[in-house]
Design an enzyme around this catalytic site. Structure first.
Site, PDB file in Angstrom:
ATOM      1  N   GLY A 132       1.121  -0.937  -0.057  1.00 24.91           N
ATOM      2  CA  GLY A 132      -0.113   0.090  -0.010  1.00 24.91           C
ATOM      3  C   GLY A 132       0.974   1.350  -0.096  1.00 24.91           C
ATOM      4  N   CYS A 133       0.341   2.401   0.265  1.00 24.14           N
ATOM      5  CA  CYS A 133       1.020   3.633   0.130  1.00 24.14           C
ATOM      6  C   CYS A 133       1.861   3.973   1.301  1.00 24.14           C
ATOM      7  CB  CYS A 133       0.018   4.811  -0.087  1.00 24.14           C
ATOM      8  SG  CYS A 133      -0.991   5.333   1.031  1.00 24.14           S
TER       9      CYS A 133
END
Length: 390
Positions: free
Chosen positions: A357-358
């Site tokens: 994910g980010c």
């Protein structure tokens, strides 16, 4: 007491009173030793910094190959001789602290830097910037957190906020520090100023100064301190901040601060101020207390536990359960543990997939299984049982 001793005491009192009238501060000035040999910008650079520091409440002595007006100087012929003299003066208690361009700290000791963040102008401590707290990265970062707390407290911050930079090892460090806090060691976790709030910090938080102490490994910290100190000059001249900081470690009883050969006069002056702050704040006493508090909270057992393998059976073949739709994300897993974390969920009949994910590594599970999966990962110490994010 002889007449000569009485006169010396009277003279000392009058000198302190004169200093008080000039500086507005009463008491003994911190005695800071600075080595000038080896500077890429010349010894005059160090003399200039020392003169300015003296005007602001320090009592500096410079070890150099030449003298300068208005600066107490110890003459030497080489850099090697300068470090021998520095060691002698520290051992003999002739000075309270030393600022130098390199020092061979033993394993277990590393330096805590101090920067000015460009986003807000807020000061922040980088833990750590040189040296090796441990040969194990995660163990080193756990110790670095304590080193940073010690330094911040010695500089007058009673309850410093602590963040962990999102580098390799950050999540394992977070888990260990949460356990240490739960067992009685007081850690005041910071919150990231990004939308994904929590104690694990993003790069933006470095610029904004989201915490008092930013924890990372020494190699990353060394890079950060160089960038923050010279980003306005193109790198050849370190002009901002306070330098790489004091070497902190259990049992290390000398106050030695590091600067770079590329450090300019403004930063050297900042390093002398940093040293003075640590002397006034009784850094060595605070260090002893913090190490004792951390040990009482089970630090040794936590560090020993890092060496034990995760609770997965490596030799056992684990097959994935029947595939399901996975839309629920679980973050906070160390990238090195991602595969093992997925397998422990499979073993408990929960289908899971790994991803990125980010904010870093994630595990994807079905929405209906998310709560159960989190409990399993917490129980097996893949994520922090006591979350620090809101």
């Amino acid at each position: 007491m002889s007449e000569k001793q009485v006169n010396q005491i009277i003279g000392k009192v009058f000198n302190q009173l004169a200093d008080t009238l000039i500086s507005g501060e009463y008491g003994q000035k911190p005695k800071v030793l600075v080595t000038a040999t080896g500077s890429e910008h010349g010894e005059d650079n160090i003399f200039s910094a020392s003169l300015n520091a003296n005007r602001n409440g320090a009592d500096t002595t410079v070890i150099a190959t030449k003298e300068a007006d208005g600066v107490k100087t110890v003459l030497v012929k080489s850099e090697d001789e300068a470090h021998k003299v520095m060691e002698e003066m520290l051992n003999n208690k002739e000075v309270d602290a030393a600022v130098t361009m390199h020092y061979p700290f033993p394993i277990g000791v590393s330096t805590v830097g101090r920067i000015i963040t460009p986003g807000t102008g807020r000061e922040m401590f980088i833990a750590t910037t040189t040296g090796t707290s441990s040969t194990d990265k995660v163990e080193g970062m756990i110790k670095n957190a304590i080193y940073g707390i010690i330094t911040a407290k010695a500089c007058g911050i009673k309850n410093p906020t602590v963040g962990i930079l999102n580098v390799d090892g950050a999540r394992q460090t977070e888990i260990a520090l949460n356990k240490l806090k739960k067992q009685g060691y007081d850690i005041n976790f910071a919150l990231s100023k990004r939308s994904e709030v929590g104690a694990v910090m993003r790069g933006n938080d470095l610029l904004m100064g989201s915490c008092d102490v930013m924890v990372m490994d020494s190699l990353t910290g060394n890079l950060m301190i160089k960038i923050f100190s010279s980003f306005t000059t193109g790198g050849s001249y370190e002009s901002l901040g306070y330098g790489y900081g004091p070497g902190i470690g259990e049992g290390f009883d000398k106050l030695i601060l590091i600067i770079s050969r590329a450090s300019g006069a403004p930063l050297v002056e900042g390093a002398i101020k940093f040293a003075s702050d640590l002397v006034r704040g009784n850094c060595m006493k605070i260090a002893k207390e913090e190490f004792e508090n951390a040990k009482n909270a089970g630090l040794t057992d936590i560090l020993n536990g890092l060496k034990a393998s995760k609770k997965t059976e490596e030799a056992e073949e684990v097959k994935a359960p029947e595939k399901t739709v996975v839309t629920s994300q679980i973050s906070g897993i160390e990238v090195m543990d991602l595969e093992d974390a997925v397998k422990i969920l499979w073993k408990n009949n929960i289908y899971a997939e790994s991803g990125m994910g980010c904010t870093g590594p994630i595990i994807l599970v079905n929405d209906a299984k998310a709560e159960e999966a989190i409990k399993i990962l917490e129980a097996n110490e893949f994520i922090a049982a006591e979350k620090t994010d809101c």
